[in-house]
Design an enzyme around this catalytic site. Structure first.
Site, mmCIF file in Angstrom:
data_model
loop_
_atom_site.group_PDB
_atom_site.id
_atom_site.type_symbol
_atom_site.label_atom_id
_atom_site.label_comp_id
_atom_site.label_asym_id
_atom_site.label_seq_id
_atom_site.Cartn_x
_atom_site.Cartn_y
_atom_site.Cartn_z
ATOM 1 C CB SER A 154 -0.953 -0.040 1.193
ATOM 2 O OG SER A 154 -1.943 0.954 1.084
ATOM 3 C CG ASP A 248 -6.932 -2.230 -3.578
ATOM 4 O OD1 ASP A 248 -7.362 -1.134 -3.177
ATOM 5 O OD2 ASP A 248 -5.743 -2.579 -3.459
ATOM 6 C CG HIS A 278 -5.819 -1.854 0.007
ATOM 7 N ND1 HIS A 278 -4.936 -1.585 -1.016
ATOM 8 C CD2 HIS A 278 -5.289 -1.291 1.123
ATOM 9 C CE1 HIS A 278 -3.928 -0.883 -0.536
ATOM 10 N NE2 HIS A 278 -4.104 -0.695 0.757
#
Length: 311
Positions: A154, A248, A278
C-alpha cells in the site's frame, strides 16, 4: 468473482462495528485502533534486532530480521502500509517475519515518519536514508548488496516504487528488485476501480482522500515522489513484482503502473487476485488466499533474483 468467503467473513465482522464519518476521525484515534492481522504467536526467526540510524528528522528506527540460513543473503528493505498516517514496525511484523524466512533474506523494516505530524516528503526522505544505509552496511548485515530489494504494501509499496525510481535517477544505490503489494501509484480518486470498489471493501475512497489530505496537504499533486505512475521515463528501473486485488480501489493504478513498466522494457511479474480486498496479504495464516498470494510473491521475487524474466 464474489468476495473470497474467508475475506467476506472478516468484512462482516468489520462492518458490525461502524466507524464515525472520516471528517470526525483523527490520526491519533485511528492509530489506536489500527491493527493488522498479526499473529498472537509471531513466526520465529533466527534473530530480531532493534536498531536506529541518523535520519533527516532525527533518529530513524529500524527492525532487522535474520533467518536461520547463513549469508550472504538477499536483503529486503521493507516499508509498512497504513496510508502514510498509520502503521509502524509492529503492525507489519508478521509480514516482515514471513518474508525473512520464506525468501530467505535479511529484512530491514523501516519506521518512517508519519503524517500529518510529518508531511510529504518526510516519509520519502526516511525511506531513502534507510535504503542508502542498508546498501552501505550490507556486508555487516550478512547481506549481498547485489540482491537489494525494496518492498512494501500500500503506502509502503508507494515508497518502494519511489525509492526504486530515485535510485535509478541518482545512479545508486543499485536496486535488484522492487516488490510492490497493492501499491499507491497515483492520487487520482476518480478511476473506475474507485467508483466500483470505493465503498464497503475495507479501503474506501473517503479514507484515501482523508489520508492523502494529511500526507500531502494538496491531494491533487502529481509529484512523482507521490505518483510514480506519472514518471515520464521508466526505463532502467529494476524488475518488479506487483500484486493487486480485485476489490481494491487501487487496483487500476497498480495495473496501469505494471503495464507502463512492461512497455518501458522492465520485467514485471504482476497478478490480480480475484475475490481479494486491499491489504489482504496481512491476513497471512488466517486466509487461504493471503497464503497463496504470499507464496506466489516469494516465488516471483526468488525467480527475479536468479535471472531476468517477464510475465
Amino acid at each position: 468473482m464474489s468476495l473470497d468467503p474467508q475475506i467476506a467473513a472478516l468484512m462482516q465482522q468489520l462492518h458490525s462495528q461502524p466507524m464515525p464519518p472520516w471528517s470526525e476521525m483523527t490520526p491519533e484515534g485511528l492509530r489506536v485502533g489500527y491493527k493488522m492481522a498479526s499473529a498472537e504467536n509471531p513466526e520465529p526467526v533466527a534473530e530480531v534486532r532493534e536498531h536506529s540510524i541518523p535520519g533527516p528528522g532525527g533518529e530513524l528506527s529500524l527492525r532487522i530480521y535474520r533467518p536461520e540460513r547463513e549469508g550472504p543473503l538477499p536483503v529486503l528493505v521493507f516499508f509498512h502500509g497504513g496510508g502514510f498516517v498509520m502503521g509502524d514496525l509492529d503492525s507489519h511484523d508478521n509480514l516482515a517475519r514471513a518474508f525473512c524466512n520464506a525468501l530467505p533474506a535479511v529484512v530491514v523494516a523501516v519506521d518512517y515518519r508519519l503524517a500529518p505530524e510529518h508531511r510529504f516528503p518526510a516519509a520519502v526522505e526516511d525511506a531513502w536514508t534507510a535504503t542508502c544505509w542498508v546498501a552501505l552496511h550490507a556486508e555487516a548485515l550478512g547481506a549481498d548488496v547485489s540482491r537489494l530489494i525494496v518492498g512494501g504494501d500500500s503506502a509502503g509499496g508507494n515508497l518502494a516504487a519511489v525509492i526504486a525510481q530515485l535510485a535509478c535517477a541518482r545512479q545508486g544505490p543499485a536496486i535488484a528488485h522492487q516488490m510492490l503489494l497493492y501499491p499507491v501509484c497515483d492520487t487520482n480518486l476518480e478511476r473506475e476501480s474507485y467508483r466500483r470498489y470505493g465503498q464497503g471493501y475495507f479501503l474506501e475512497t473517503e479514507m484515501m482522500r482523508w489520508m492523502l489530505g494529511h500526507y500531502l496537504g494538496d491531494p491533487q499533486t502529481r509529484d512523482t515522489r507521490v505518483c510514480p505512475l506519472h514518471t515520464p521515463d521508466l526505463r532502467q528501473l529494476p524488475p518488479a513484482t506487483l500484486m493487486t486485488a480485485e476489490y481494491d480501489p487501487l487496483r487500476e493504478e497498480g495495473e496501469e503502473y505494471a503495464e507502463r513498466l512492461r512497455q518501458a522494457g522492465v520485467p514485471v511479474h504482476g497478478h490480480c487476485y480475484p475475490g481479494a480486498i486491499h491489504g489482504f496479504m496481512s491476513f497471512l495464516g488466517m486466509v487461504g488466499l493471503a497464503d497463496r498470494a504470499f507464496a506466489d510473491t516469494v516465488v516471483a521475487v526468488r525467480t527475479a533474483l536468479s535471472g531476468p524474466s517477464s510475465k
